[in-house]
Design an enzyme around this catalytic site. Structure first.
Site, PDB file in Angstrom:
ATOM      1  N   TYR A  51       0.839  -1.196   0.000  1.00  0.00           N
ATOM      2  CA  TYR A  51       0.000   0.000   0.000  1.00  0.00           C
ATOM      3  C   TYR A  51       0.877   1.249   0.000  1.00  0.00           C
ATOM      4  CZ  TYR A  51      -4.216  -2.766   0.975  1.00  0.00           C
ATOM      5  OH  TYR A  51      -5.268  -3.659   0.901  1.00  0.00           O
ATOM      6  N   GLU A  52       0.289   2.343  -0.428  1.00  0.00           N
ATOM      7  CA  GLU A  52       1.019   3.579  -0.712  1.00  0.00           C
ATOM      8  C   GLU A  52       1.799   4.127   0.475  1.00  0.00           C
ATOM      9  OE1 GLU A  52      -0.266   8.018  -2.274  1.00  0.00           O
ATOM     10  OE2 GLU A  52      -1.453   6.280  -2.869  1.00  0.00           O
ATOM     11  N   ALA A  53       1.283   3.968   1.689  1.00  0.00           N
ATOM     12  CA  ALA A  53       1.938   4.547   2.852  1.00  0.00           C
ATOM     13  C   ALA A  53       3.183   3.790   3.288  1.00  0.00           C
ATOM     14  CB  ALA A  53       0.954   4.638   4.020  1.00  0.00           C
ATOM     15  N   GLY A  54       3.445   2.622   2.680  1.00  0.00           N
ATOM     16  CA  GLY A  54       4.701   1.938   2.974  1.00  0.00           C
ATOM     17  C   GLY A  54       4.650   0.506   3.458  1.00  0.00           C
ATOM     18  N   GLY A 131      -1.009   8.551  -5.297  1.00  0.00           N
ATOM     19  CA  GLY A 131       0.039   7.857  -6.035  1.00  0.00           C
ATOM     20  C   GLY A 131      -0.420   7.224  -7.326  1.00  0.00           C
TER      21      GLY A 131
END
Length: 258
Positions: A51-54, A131
């Site tokens: 996922y985008e947050a890491g 993103g």
């Protein structure tokens, strides 16, 4: 299969089936997340969800509310910074597939998640790209899941947030993009895939009980059908059970009704 199911369930299940056990999947929130986690809980237990947050290789017990939901980090193999996620993992070509949704889509699978109406004075301002523009260009291929209607399947986007196949044909290659772009669009009515030459999204499978006329009426451009159109296999009892349990657990965790 005699058990009844909702169209949204058919859509999620059909989308989940496109994912493979060996995929490294960059997951969007909402319908993409439901499909990706259904795949993980059924036929693709070895899939790596990012996922985008890491969070990397996350295995959430419930569906996240956002990319920053603590559930994702709590159940991840590791969590990296957002700059590392994009620069090293995404732009480094390590994602086999990106899974996206959108508010509007056109016949070449370009997506709008920015505004409805003129940009300067929109009728509605949407969450934005996040993103998704980078996901659309850097992942090996893109799967898209969206409910189908003339409001969302439009002849011309109000704003291009994420490039699909651009103007069609070899547009991506002319821009220097080496990735495939959108290879599958799953809706609550059917499945689209790009024409090999023109890259226009064409219907390749129709969900049970749906007609070609209904698909045409729900599309804002003259929809094309492939030479051979299959019928999407109905959901199995196991797929429905797992999906409904996932949504029920998510609703309980977030204090919502299932």
């Amino acid at each position: 299969m005699t058990e009844t199911y909702r169209r949204t369930e058919m859509m999620t299940i059909a989308a989940a089936r496109a994912l493979r056990n060996e995929d490294i999947c960059f997951v969007g929130i909402g319908l993409p997340s439901a499909a990706a986690n259904l795949a993980r809980l059924t036929h693709a237990p070895g899939i790596t969800l990012v996922y985008e947050a890491g969070p990397i290789a996350t295995k959430p017990d419930v569906l996240p509310l956002s990319i920053g939901d603590g559930e994702l980090c709590d159940t991840a193999l590791t969590t990296v910074s957002v700059p590392e996620m994009f620069r090293y993992w995404l732009q480094g070509g390590r994602m086999t597939v990106g899974f996206l949704g959108g508010a509007q889509i056109d016949r070449f699978a370009n997506l709008n998640t920015t505004v409805i109406g003129p940009y300067a004075k929109p009728r509605a301002r949407l969450p934005g790209g996040g993103g998704a523009p980078e996901i659309g260009s850097a992942c090996g291929e893109i799967f898209i899941i969206m409910g189908q209607s003339r409001r969302s399947f439009v002849a011309q986007l109000d704003f291009i947030t994420s490039m699909g196949h651009g103007e069609g044909g070899d547009h991506r290659a002319r821009l220097g993009l080496a990735t495939k772009g959108p290879t599958r669009l799953v809706t609550d009515l059917c499945i689209f895939e790009p024409d090999p030459r023109t890259k226009e999204m064409s219907v390749t499978a129709i969900h049970p009980g749906i007609t070609r006329a209904e698909i045409a009426e729900s599309t804002g451009w003259p929809v094309r059908f492939a030479a051979t159109v299959a019928e999407t296999p109905s959901p199995t009892a196991h797929e429905l059970e797992v999906l409904r349990d996932l949504h029920a657990r998510t609703a309980r965790a977030h204090g919502q009704s299932a």
